[in-house]
Design a protein around this motif. Structure first.
Motif, PDB file in Angstrom:
ATOM      1  N   LYS C  45      66.351  81.110  -5.429  1.00 38.22           N
ATOM      2  CA  LYS C  45      65.864  81.191  -4.051  1.00 38.22           C
ATOM      3  C   LYS C  45      66.969  80.827  -3.058  1.00 38.22           C
ATOM      4  O   LYS C  45      67.245  81.568  -2.106  1.00 38.22           O
ATOM      5  CB  LYS C  45      64.678  80.235  -3.852  1.00 38.22           C
ATOM      6  CG  LYS C  45      63.537  80.447  -4.827  1.00 38.22           C
ATOM      7  CD  LYS C  45      62.390  79.511  -4.591  1.00 38.22           C
ATOM      8  CE  LYS C  45      62.705  78.039  -4.835  1.00 38.22           C
ATOM      9  NZ  LYS C  45      63.107  77.730  -6.227  1.00 38.22           N
ATOM     10  N   SER C  46      67.576  79.672  -3.279  1.00 41.10           N
ATOM     11  CA  SER C  46      68.600  79.226  -2.338  1.00 41.10           C
ATOM     12  C   SER C  46      69.792  80.174  -2.341  1.00 41.10           C
ATOM     13  O   SER C  46      70.372  80.455  -1.296  1.00 41.10           O
ATOM     14  CB  SER C  46      69.068  77.816  -2.696  1.00 41.10           C
ATOM     15  OG  SER C  46      67.988  76.923  -2.623  1.00 41.10           O
ATOM     16  N   THR C  47      70.106  80.689  -3.520  1.00 42.90           N
ATOM     17  CA  THR C  47      71.210  81.640  -3.600  1.00 42.90           C
ATOM     18  C   THR C  47      70.901  82.865  -2.751  1.00 42.90           C
ATOM     19  O   THR C  47      71.754  83.374  -2.022  1.00 42.90           O
ATOM     20  CB  THR C  47      71.429  82.051  -5.066  1.00 42.90           C
ATOM     21  OG1 THR C  47      71.631  80.876  -5.837  1.00 42.90           O
ATOM     22  CG2 THR C  47      72.623  82.958  -5.198  1.00 42.90           C
ATOM     23  N   TYR C  87      69.098  75.104   5.621  1.00 45.31           N
ATOM     24  CA  TYR C  87      69.524  75.101   4.222  1.00 45.31           C
ATOM     25  C   TYR C  87      68.926  73.920   3.478  1.00 45.31           C
ATOM     26  O   TYR C  87      68.652  72.866   4.053  1.00 45.31           O
ATOM     27  CB  TYR C  87      71.046  75.026   4.141  1.00 45.31           C
ATOM     28  CG  TYR C  87      71.710  76.210   4.766  1.00 45.31           C
ATOM     29  CD1 TYR C  87      71.874  77.386   4.037  1.00 45.31           C
ATOM     30  CD2 TYR C  87      72.150  76.172   6.080  1.00 45.31           C
ATOM     31  CE1 TYR C  87      72.474  78.490   4.609  1.00 45.31           C
ATOM     32  CE2 TYR C  87      72.750  77.271   6.660  1.00 45.31           C
ATOM     33  CZ  TYR C  87      72.914  78.426   5.922  1.00 45.31           C
ATOM     34  OH  TYR C  87      73.494  79.512   6.489  1.00 45.31           O
ATOM     35  N   GLN C  88      68.773  74.131   2.162  1.00 41.17           N
ATOM     36  CA  GLN C  88      68.235  73.053   1.337  1.00 41.17           C
ATOM     37  C   GLN C  88      69.216  71.879   1.289  1.00 41.17           C
ATOM     38  O   GLN C  88      68.825  70.725   1.454  1.00 41.17           O
ATOM     39  CB  GLN C  88      67.993  73.593  -0.081  1.00 41.17           C
ATOM     40  CG  GLN C  88      67.277  72.617  -0.984  1.00 41.17           C
ATOM     41  CD  GLN C  88      67.009  73.229  -2.356  1.00 41.17           C
ATOM     42  OE1 GLN C  88      67.567  74.264  -2.704  1.00 41.17           O
ATOM     43  NE2 GLN C  88      66.151  72.587  -3.116  1.00 41.17           N
ATOM     44  N   ASP C  89      70.494  72.224   1.086  1.00 39.32           N
ATOM     45  CA  ASP C  89      71.532  71.188   1.180  1.00 39.32           C
ATOM     46  C   ASP C  89      71.935  71.168   2.642  1.00 39.32           C
ATOM     47  O   ASP C  89      72.693  71.985   3.116  1.00 39.32           O
ATOM     48  CB  ASP C  89      72.721  71.505   0.283  1.00 39.32           C
ATOM     49  CG  ASP C  89      73.145  72.963   0.384  1.00 39.32           C
ATOM     50  OD1 ASP C  89      72.394  73.773   0.956  1.00 39.32           O
ATOM     51  OD2 ASP C  89      74.237  73.300  -0.079  1.00 39.32           O
ATOM     52  N   LEU C 168      63.614  79.080   6.176  1.00 34.68           N
ATOM     53  CA  LEU C 168      63.591  77.635   5.938  1.00 34.68           C
ATOM     54  C   LEU C 168      63.522  77.372   4.444  1.00 34.68           C
ATOM     55  O   LEU C 168      62.547  77.745   3.780  1.00 34.68           O
ATOM     56  CB  LEU C 168      62.403  76.990   6.642  1.00 34.68           C
ATOM     57  CG  LEU C 168      62.308  77.231   8.158  1.00 34.68           C
ATOM     58  CD1 LEU C 168      61.187  78.218   8.453  1.00 34.68           C
ATOM     59  CD2 LEU C 168      62.069  75.939   8.900  1.00 34.68           C
ATOM     60  N   ASP C 169      64.572  76.745   3.916  1.00 31.76           N
ATOM     61  CA  ASP C 169      64.646  76.479   2.479  1.00 31.76           C
ATOM     62  C   ASP C 169      64.119  75.073   2.189  1.00 31.76           C
ATOM     63  O   ASP C 169      64.791  74.085   2.433  1.00 31.76           O
ATOM     64  CB  ASP C 169      66.099  76.623   2.013  1.00 31.76           C
ATOM     65  CG  ASP C 169      66.219  76.721   0.492  1.00 31.76           C
ATOM     66  OD1 ASP C 169      65.196  76.519  -0.189  1.00 31.76           O
ATOM     67  OD2 ASP C 169      67.329  76.995   0.006  1.00 31.76           O
ATOM     68  N   GLU C 170      62.923  75.004   1.658  1.00 32.20           N
ATOM     69  CA  GLU C 170      62.253  73.728   1.364  1.00 32.20           C
ATOM     70  C   GLU C 170      62.349  72.755   2.541  1.00 32.20           C
ATOM     71  O   GLU C 170      62.854  71.642   2.392  1.00 32.20           O
ATOM     72  CB  GLU C 170      62.826  73.106   0.086  1.00 32.20           C
ATOM     73  CG  GLU C 170      62.791  74.097  -1.059  1.00 32.20           C
ATOM     74  CD  GLU C 170      62.945  73.443  -2.422  1.00 32.20           C
ATOM     75  OE1 GLU C 170      62.757  72.220  -2.523  1.00 32.20           O
ATOM     76  OE2 GLU C 170      63.201  74.172  -3.391  1.00 32.20           O
ATOM     77  N   PRO C 171      61.836  73.161   3.709  1.00 33.29           N
ATOM     78  CA  PRO C 171      62.011  72.319   4.891  1.00 33.29           C
ATOM     79  C   PRO C 171      61.191  71.039   4.834  1.00 33.29           C
ATOM     80  O   PRO C 171      61.545  70.055   5.468  1.00 33.29           O
ATOM     81  CB  PRO C 171      61.526  73.215   6.033  1.00 33.29           C
ATOM     82  CG  PRO C 171      60.540  74.121   5.396  1.00 33.29           C
ATOM     83  CD  PRO C 171      61.065  74.376   4.019  1.00 33.29           C
TER      84      PRO C 171
HETATM   85 MG   LIG Z   1      67.028  75.836  -3.812  1.00 27.88          MG
END
Ligand SMILES: [Mg+2]
Ligand SMILES: Nc1ncnc2c1ncn2[C@@H]1O[C@H](COP(=O)(O)OP(=O)(O)OP(=O)(O)O)[C@@H](O)[C@H]1O
Ligand SMILES: Nc1ncnc2c1ncn2[C@@H]1O[C@H](COP(=O)(O)OP(=O)(O)OP(=O)(O)O)[C@@H](O)[C@H]1O
Ligand SMILES: [Mg+2]
Lengths: 348, 419, 270, 419, 270
Positions: C45-47, C87-89, C168-171
């Motif tokens: 997902k994040s990729t 971003y998640q990070d 939104l990545d895991e906000p």
């Molecule tokens: Mg991720």
């Protein structure tokens, strides 16, 4: 890729065309004096070219590791004669030993490698240079008629053995004066790496600390110029005699302007010619005849066959001698600003 | 800017208007809490001055005080430029010789080609810019570590300098304008005009800031504090100028030496410009961002490569000014100009002042304070007149002492939890 | 809502050296809708998000934006198109304060000077809308913030701008109860304002609470893209963990074995 | 160690036994994917050798090859020590002069106090350890940035060296054992024995590793690959030794020069020891951890301060060995021993070899390869016979070329996504 | 289970410079029980954990461990006592691989040499128990792991050891559905084995699923420590967001205004 300056004489491997072997020359640095960077390579190259002898002239940039690496390289290239200006006697000896083991003739140029056992030695006497500086300063101070002048000494690099020798020379002149009370010993500091900028700071601080300084023994023209720039800032130039060495254009101009009292001229061309003559003879497999003198190696006690030359003290009136010698040209020295001074001092 | 908050119905972090007392209080807490800025370096500076001052009277003379400016100029200028490079976590080992090359170019144009100073000086600066651009390009676009690029440049410029000087000659300059830069002083009148301009300018900036924040209803510093700051600056400048406008000639009969050394306002101008650039412009913000977290900066759309190139340009440009001043001071240029310890001293100046080698942290004022520390050590040590070996050792020890003052105060702060 | 997607990915592949992370992935983001992107840990997902944002360059495939094929080479390109990403990070600059981070790359200016008062005001207003109550000062360095506070700053940073697509990545991963509710409300509001929103989350309740469509990624492959109203909670969980659920999802488990065995992840249990 | 995985019922990352072909394939993928280790530096080295070899025949002679060892020794030793310091993201500017001080102590003990070599050499090493301990203490316990501490030490040691040498004299040594270290060769027989021991030792380690992994059912490298590695090493060593055991005296009539230079096995021994320490011991693991993320290391219970001190100890200890060798090579010590560019070259060697200045990344072999790059440039450049200025410039350019090979190949790798 | 707490905090205060984050906080951790530590973003949960772990030194207060007063000055002290922590900011070394990270500080040795085979085997076994299916290799650098994978490595690292107290700071925040279930199961199992477990989470379902006791932190003060069976879901949420719920919690809102106004966070709405 190597069509530069002195480098192009060493193309190809040795001994393929001429009967004479190749000569390797290692100069010490480019900082202690401008001669190693400009004058010596020029004069040596001229002499070798004229004799049709291949020469590889390199400068160790003040780095003794470099110095040895260059020597290794020359030895592996198969030079027949190795001429070195050592950075210190230890490294010098290591190199000379290696060369001798490889059957290479060796010449100590300008500096004697103590206990090194070089075959020949060509030099000015560095202690004598210092003496001339000391005597020059004494003369200038007495000309000014100062009473009990405070003398500051700005020595060369603390890590340079030659600086120690110069100091030996001028102290042998000045110390008796201090002892007799004729002169007053002022601050006395060494300048790391012969670095002119640091020399300027050091002298500025000497002057701040001791504002009565009336004479400065600067070990070479570069340091002399640094001293003069500080004196100028305080409008003291001309009143405080400054010494120098090497007869650089800058130094000579400072002398003509009256800011510097004297410099020491070492006829580098003569020295270079004498050395190259030796080397050329050795390279051609002949026995040189010019090394008539001897120098006693104080450590090994052996007499080294030598060519010894005398340094000259230069003041405003004798600047013309340096020009006449071809060491510097009139155009270089007598720029518009110094034209008057030149003609006044008989430089035409 | 640290403000306190009170509960508010909106849930928005709102703030109470602080008083001068609460502000001072907060400052003290901040100091204790680790946000100490250049305070420790200034402390170190004061300690040094006390040591040297008590050892040698001349150290505290007006003449010596004036000397400090031209003595520290080159290191300060190179260090100011290095702050930008260090802010990005990069290093520029070639800054010293770059300043030598630029100085040599100016000297050659002046002496050998007869250029006027207004041609030669910009040419030297331009050389600096071009050098920086090349370095930056290699680092940013090829991705070679800056240590290696600038090590290569360190060697290369040393060679360029030697070749420019025909293998090792020294070139003297006698252009009076250039010579004045490092060696002359402002007239007494000009000195005082400068002081007035500086104080008024600072006051104007401060009040303007208050006005603009107050007009939005944001927290402002209390007036008392602002007045104290302005007053502090005024007192500092007036005292320094009073000292410097005293006669300090060694030979007053022959000539008079008075006034603020010209390098002082030059340093001040660059300090103000770069502080403004770093603190108040978009570019400065981006420099900090790239230095703090270059990936985050990239994701925020900041042109990281361009920023990277630009800091090298600024670094070398400032080095070129340092080179111009050092040539002016020495009245000549030689193959060792910008060599020796100049580089280590410059990086040291920036680092002592509180700039991090890992990027993201530092201010231009750090370079000036750090440069002052280095110059004071150098200045004081040469007054002491030690033998060469001893001098090195004592210099090292004193540097260590100055740095420990800094480190220990920061450490004290860190132990309170701030990291 | 609208028939044509705002953002359309087709056949996207992405490898990191020998490791292929995305296999022929497609995704449609419609304006005015929240598309939930779900998938197991390490599904990609994040990729995928980073590929859209221009942080990674895609190896193959096309990205269509508002009907035009676009090439996104850097985050600058993405934000020029109007794509904002959390971003998640989190990617905050620890050495900058909250306001500085929120306006990074898009500072408000007055002349050549940064307009700090305006930025501080705007930052305060935005954070206020996200239930941030424990931040002491807007001038605090983000390094000293708690996990949830950092997350909030990152979210606030992304929604400050007039963008067309917000990803939104895991906000809400680090957020408290109240803050999560606020963010979900915000997500819904953004979509209602006509933006295309992509929400990545592992929390099925959140996903079903706000999303219109659900896209499930399984081991780097897009298992299914369905309307949220068409599937049940447990069907989605099955899609996530097994890649298929009934007639939804990837054709068959065997596809996992052919030729990809050395690069796709291990373990197909459960 | 990169292994491939297959689906497994247990859900545990299990692995297929790779074949030699798949292993080579995986290696190639890894290279392309960015995990390239010292490959680019070796590539750069080969490029350099080709350049110099085609420009000067002598460059490829046995004599010149043998010269390389003693020429590179000091830089390599200091660089090996610096790798540890750099792994922690610290720097040691004083390493050069520290090596000078240690060398001087040995020389003084030998020459002035008549100590035997087996007293003087350990004394020099001990000095190195003490120096490192002091530096480490200041950095770790007071928290002064290592740049500042070691800058102070750089100055201080320069002074100590001057004072040890009584203000500037040179001290010659003539202890034959010490002189042999850098200047003599192993006998031909010994040379070959060394080769055999090295190859057998390597083979033993490799097979032992396979055995122990296989006994746990873990993935092992295929036998073919292992045999290829061992064979590769054997070929390399045999060829090098064959060249070096050839007569290479310029004047074989006078003396015979054959065999592997003694410094070669000394370098090899330290390379093996430190590689083992970094790769296979707990201490080495902790060094990497502290360098990668010192906070994480602290939380894992690693004594961060002790590790920090230890790397400075290792750094200065290795510098002391470099110092012993440089003194041996020069037959003497002078106040500039360890000065000049030694330090920058050493850091450069480590960095060119792939060690990061930011910590956490690097290997001891990097220092050796990087040192070889620097030595080859130096060696080749002196064969070219350029004038001083030109030489600096060309050296800089060649360094840049060597580094670009490295940077470009890494960059290519990075663009594939690895960061 | 047991009457005496394994770990007992009393009157703990912690300030960062001018900012006081913890005010007279107390906490009891009982063996064989899961104590959930809940609180809003920025309430001070992670700070409290770091105080226990010895990362921060406490300004005032006592820590009692197995009945003895202890002073924990560093993480070494904590792990010597048998306290293991999974931090919210994971604290992994990006330059090391999974196995190396998992055994960091407690490497298995055979003689002076690291026993890599043993460690690799143990790491593989532990990760297998946590539903990690997408990790390509145990020798992968953690820098290249996905958010959830990193989280799993951190958890695996902490549970590998024979400790007496395990503290997990939002361990499931980045985890997928299956992984979350596994971790909760693990948490329960640890407690059942007699360990004292502290679980920090914002997810009330998770909290109620596994915890025996709930401690609610509100703006740096301990609002309440209750048995999970004694409170309802909404009561806990109220404790988190308002600091009190009925007769539970902090005495009165006014306490928030007296003298602490300048240091406690703003905003008391909701
Ligand atoms: Mg991720
Ligand atoms: N730079 C990289 N190099 C190698 N592999 C990578 C890299 N980045 C990610 N991966 C791998 O790609 C896979 C997908 O990672 P990604 O971060 O996209 O997962 P995700 O779906 O976001 O998971 P999570 O829910 O845990 O955040 C993972 O297996 C991860 O290990
Ligand atoms: N080093 C620090 N300096 C100053 N303030 C800090 C520091 N660390 C934390 N804080 C502040 O302390 C408060 C508590 O932080 P903490 O990380 O303990 O919160 P938390 O309860 O873990 O929140 P979350 O649920 O978001 O993780 C926050 O307001 C934070 O801004
Ligand atoms: Mg937290």
């Amino acid at each position: 890729a190597c069509g530069d300056d002195s480098g192009d004489t060493s193309t190809g491997s040795s001994g393929d065309s001429s009967s004479a072997g190749m000569v390797g020359v290692i100069l010490p640095d480019t900082k202690s004096s401008q001669r190693w960077g400009t004058d010596d390579p020029k004069f040596l190259k001229q002499a070798f070219d004229a004799a049709g002898v291949q020469a590889d002239i390199q400068n160790a940039q003040g780095d003794k590791t470099q110095f040895q690496t260059i020597a290794d390289g020359m030895i592996s290239q198969g030079v027949k004669v190795l001429m070195i200006v050592n950075l210190d006697s230890g490294t010098g000896k290591a190199v000379l030993d290696k060369a001798k083991n490889a059957g290479i003739a060796t010449i100590d140029y300008d500096r004697l490698t103590l206990n090194g056992g070089a075959d020949y030695y060509v030099s000015f006497d560095n202690v004598a240079v210092g003496k001339l500086q000391g005597e020059g300063l004494v003369q200038c101070l007495s000309d000014k008629g100062y009473d009990k002048p405070v003398v500051a000494e700005l020595n060369g690099s603390p890590t340079d053995n030659n600086a120690t020798l110069f100091k030996q020379g001028y102290d042998s002149v000045l110390q008796p004066k201090y002892d007799s009370g004729e002169f007053v010993k002022g601050p006395d500091q060494s300048v790391p790496d012969w670095d002119n900028a640091q020399g300027g700071t050091i002298f500025e601080q000497m002057l701040t600390q001791n504002q009565k300084i009336k004479g400065v023994l600067a070990a070479n023209d570069g340091l002399g110029n640094a001293v003069i720039s500080v004196l100028k800032k305080n409008k003291l130039n001309g009143q405080v005699p400054v010494t120098g060495q090497d007869a650089t254009v800058q130094g000579l101009q400072n002398i003509l302007a009256g800011d510097q009292c004297m410099t020491v001229y070492k006829a580098i061309k003569q020295e270079a010619d004498a050395a190259s003559e030796l080397a050329i003879a050795l390279a051609k497999g002949e026995k040189p005849t010019t090394a008539t003198g001897t120098t006693k190696d104080p450590e090994s006690g052996k007499d080294v066959p030598s060519v010894l030359l005398q340094p000259k003290s230069i003041t405003a009136s004798t600047v013309k001698d340096v020009i006449a010698d071809g060491f510097v040209t009139k155009e270089q020295v007598c720029t518009a600003q110094f034209a008057d001074a030149c003609s006044k001092n008989g430089i035409s | 800017m640290s403000t306190t908050t009170t509960p508010a119905e909106t849930g928005k972090p709102e703030v109470a208007k602080p008083t001068a007392a609460s502000h001072l209080n907060a400052y003290w807490r901040r100091v204790r809490g680790g946000d100490i800025g250049s305070l420790p370096a200034i402390l170190g500076l004061i300690v040094l001055c006390l040591i040297f001052g008590s050892a040698r009277e001349t150290f505290v003379s007006a003449l010596n005080f004036a000397n400090l400016f031209s003595q520290s100029a080159q290191v300060i200028f190179i260090a100011m430029g290095l702050v930008f490079v260090l802010l990005l976590g990069e290093i520029d080992l070639s800054a010293g010789f770059a300043s030598g090359v630029c100085g040599a170019i100016m000297a050659i144009l002046l002496a050998d080609h007869g250029w006027p100073w207004w041609g030669a000086i910009p040419a030297a600066m331009l050389t600096g810019v071009v050098i920086g651009f090349m370095l930056g390009l290699l680092v940013a676009k090829l991705g070679i570590p800056s240590f290696v690029v600038t090590l290569a440049a360190f060697l290369g410029f040393q060679g360029v300098l030697l070749r420019l000087l025909g293998g090792g000659k020294n070139i003297s300059i006698n252009n009076s304008f250039v010579l004045k830069l490092a060696n002359s002083n402002l007239s007494v009148t000009m000195s005082w005009i400068m002081v007035i301009v500086a104080v008024l300018g600072y006051a104007a900036v401060q009040f303007n800031q208050i006005r603009s924040r107050a007009s939005r209803g944001l927290v402002t510093d209390p007036l008392g504090i602002v007045l104290m700051r302005i007053g502090g600056l005024a007192v500092l400048l007036v005292v320094a100028t009073a000292v410097l406008t005293h006669e300090r000639s060694i030979n007053p009969a022959i000539n008079s030496v008075r006034g603020v050394p010209i390098v002082a306002p030059i340093i001040a101008v660059f300090l103000i410009i770069w502080t403004f650039v770093l603190g108040r412009t978009r570019y400065g913000r981006h420099v900090y961002a790239v230095g703090g977290n270059s990936e985050a900066a990239r994701r925020a759309g900041i042109p990281v490569d361009r920023i990277r190139i630009s800091v090298f340009v600024i670094g070398s440009f400032m080095a070129s000014i340092g080179g111009i001043l050092i040539v002016s001071r020495a009245n000549s240029v030689d193959p060792n100009t910008g060599g020796s310890n100049i580089l280590l001293y410059s990086v040291g100046a920036a680092v002592i002042g509180g700039t991090s080698l890992f990027g993201g942290k530092g201010k231009v004022i750090n370079a000036v304070i750090g440069g002052a520390v280095i110059a004071v050590i150098d200045n004081g040590m040469t007054l002491m007149g030690y033998a060469a070996g001893t001098k090195y050792i004592v210099t090292g020890l004193i540097l260590l002492v100055a740095a420990s003052v800094d480190a220990l105060s920061r450490r004290r702060a860190a132990s309170s939890g701030a990291r | 809502m609208a028939a044509t997607p705002l953002l359309e990915l087709r056949g996207v592949n992405k490898s990191f050296g020998p490791v292929q992370v995305l296999h022929d992935v497609g995704l449609d983001v419609y304006p005015g809708e929240v598309t939930a992107l779900v998938g197991d840990n390490g599904a990609g997902k994040s990729t995928m998000v980073k590929c859209i944002a221009g942080i990674y360059t895609i190896d193959a495939g096309t990205v269509t934006y508002e009907g035009r094929k676009v090439a996104i080479h850097s985050p600058r390109d993405a934000s020029a198109l109007g794509i904002e990403v959390v971003y998640q990070d989190l990617a905050l600059c620890d050495n900058l304060d909250i306001v500085q981070n929120m306006f990074l790359g898009r500072e408000k200016m007055s002349g050549v000077v940064l307009d700090e008062p305006t930025m501080e005001q705007m930052a305060g207003d935005t954070l206020a809308g996200l239930s941030v109550r424990t931040v002491k000062s807007l001038r605090q360095l983000v390094a000293s913030l708690s996990g949830g506070q950092r997350q909030t700053v990152a979210i606030a940073k992304a929604v400050l701008w007039n963008s067309k697509v917000v990803i939104l990545d895991e906000p809400t991963a680090a957020l408290g109860v109240a803050q999560t509710a606020q963010v979900l409300e915000l997500v819904r509001r953004l979509a209602d304002n006509g933006l295309g929103v992509v929400l990545i989350s592992h929390n099925m309740n959140d996903v079903f609470a706000v999303s219109d469509r659900i896209a499930a990624l399984y081991l780097g492959r897009m298992a299914a893209q369905v309307k949220a109203t068409d599937v049940t909670h447990s069907q989605v969980v099955e899609l996530i963990t097994a890649g298929r659920s009934g007639n939804l999802g990837l054709p068959s488990e065997s596809s996992n074995g052919n030729g990809y065995a050395d690069i796709t992840p291990s373990g197909d249990e459960r």
